[in-house]
Design an enzyme around this catalytic site. Structure first.
Site, short mmCIF file in Angstrom:
data_model
loop_
_atom_site.label_atom_id
_atom_site.label_comp_id
_atom_site.label_asym_id
_atom_site.label_seq_id
_atom_site.Cartn_x
_atom_site.Cartn_y
_atom_site.Cartn_z
N CYS A 239 -22.31 19.64 -2.65
CA CYS A 239 -21.39 18.53 -2.87
C CYS A 239 -19.97 19.02 -2.61
O CYS A 239 -19.66 20.18 -2.87
CB CYS A 239 -21.51 18.05 -4.32
SG CYS A 239 -20.40 16.66 -4.70
N CYS B 231 -19.41 21.66 -12.91
CA CYS B 231 -20.68 21.37 -12.23
C CYS B 231 -21.12 22.53 -11.33
O CYS B 231 -20.35 23.02 -10.50
CB CYS B 231 -20.51 20.11 -11.39
SG CYS B 231 -21.95 19.74 -10.37
N SER C 72 -18.99 9.12 -13.89
CA SER C 72 -18.72 10.34 -14.62
C SER C 72 -17.21 10.38 -14.88
O SER C 72 -16.43 10.62 -13.97
CB SER C 72 -19.18 11.51 -13.74
OG SER C 72 -19.06 12.70 -14.42
S1 SF4 Z 1 -20.54 16.39 -10.78
FE1 SF4 Z 1 -18.97 16.39 -9.15
S2 SF4 Z 1 -19.31 18.29 -7.97
FE2 SF4 Z 1 -21.15 17.89 -9.23
S3 SF4 Z 1 -22.55 16.80 -7.87
FE3 SF4 Z 1 -21.40 15.24 -9.05
S4 SF4 Z 1 -19.61 14.76 -7.76
FE4 SF4 Z 1 -20.48 16.65 -6.98
#
Ligand code: SF4
Length: 342
Positions: A108, A115, A211
């Protein structure tokens, strides 16, 4: 061309008039009813149709490399794609529910600081058949139990792979395939405002989770660099647009990280931000990830936070991550295998 990347209507069109119409129905029943993915094994199909299928389509699915079983019943699958890249999906049973967490990208690019996937950077987006393939594999593996929920919360930001995720949703929701309910499908985003608007306008039905992790600009930017591109007010405007088009309320995910976003002022900022939005908020205690500079909150810290959070009028829940002992919980996917094996 991989058959799992095609809509039922596209498969039907390709079968065309060369074979009787009922061959299409038989094929769909094998694929999406019996989870049988090898033309050779489709016992009621004639030889010439099987030969045509094998010539016309690839039936390959991601390959299971490893399955890690967690003490809470979760199973994390390490899957190998055709180009050798690795992704993960997690099956989480809870009471009568069986939830599948799927990946939408290899890695990502959004670099959220809590993360594990974000540390990989983006390797590539998943193809439609690689997304549908995870769902079919999971459905086959869990028989006779049925998948009840699908969440796009695995590796990757689904709105950064909008077209392929949207088509995968259309495929699994089609009546002739899995007829999977939109209200049992959740797409989770870090807050790609343009993508939220596009999703709202696309007519694609699914629930949306955002999120959020902080309603303070500085803190959110520290946790999620996407906040520079789409600051909190821009995100909120996109959500208001989404809510005007959707019958589902939005879910905010808020990872609890001590010394970062668990103070009373954080709760007040959150209360102000959600205002009158039709939403619920899930609070999730941070799961430890090696090499990340955050710690897990203690039970006392969680209790105190939840007591203070009662001043928020929308529904709030404390959600314990599942699969923590196999690194299958939020923000933990893909750390180990991809960084070590690629
Ligand atoms: S939390 Fe952020 S870095 Fe992790 S997969 Fe989701 S968008 Fe991507």
């Amino acid at each position: 061309m991989n058959i799992f990347g095609l809509l039922p209507s596209e498969i039907k069109e390709r079968i065309g008039t060369d074979f009787p119409a009922y061959r299409y129905k038989q094929l769909m029943h094998w694929l999406y009813g019996k989870y049988s993915f090898e033309p050779e094994m489709m016992s009621d199909l004639p030889k010439d149709f099987k030969a045509w299928l094998k010539e016309s389509f690839s039936f390959s699915l991601p390959q299971v490399q490893e399955i890690l079983k967690g003490s809470d019943g979760s199973s994390k699958y390490l899957l190998k794609l055709e180009d050798g890249k690795l992704i993960e999906m997690v099956l989480m049973p809870l009471d009568k529910k069986l939830t599948l967490c799927v990946s939408s990208q290899v890695g990502c690019r959004r670099k959220c600081s809590f993360c594990a996937t974000g540390r990989l950077g983006l390797k590539r987006k998943l193809e439609v058949h690689e997304i549908v393939g995870q769902i079919l594999l999971a459905a086959a593996e869990s028989q006779p139990q049925r998948l009840t929920n699908i969440v796009f919360m695995g590796m990757g930001e689904p709105l950064d792979n909008f077209d392929n995720v949207a088509k995968a949703l259309k495929i699994i929701q089609a009546e002739e395939s899995l007829s999977f309910s939109p209200r049992r499908t959740t797409l989770s985003t870090c807050g790609i405002a343009d993508g939220i608007i596009r999703l709202a306008d696309s007519g694609i039905k699914c629930k949306l989770a955002v999120s959020l992790n902080s309603a303070k600009a500085d803190t959110r930017t520290q946790l999620m660099p996407i906040n520079r591109r789409y600051p909190l007010p821009v995100l909120k405007a996109a959500l208001i647009h989404y809510l005007s088009k959707s019958s589902f309320r939005v879910t905010f995910e808020y990872i609890l990280i001590p010394e970062v976003n668990m103070g009373l002022s954080d709760i007040k900022a959150l209360q102000k931000y959600v205002g009158d939005l039709s939403c619920k908020i899930n609070f999730i205690p941070f799961n430890p990830v090696p090499q990340l500079p955050y710690r897990q909150p203690t039970e006392a810290e969680i209790e105190s936070f939840m007591a203070n959070a009662q001043l928020i009028k929308q529904a709030i829940t404390l959600r314990r991550s599942r699969g923590t002992d196999i690194s299958g919980a939020c923000g933990q996917l893909a750390g180990k295998h991809n960084t070590h094996k690629e």
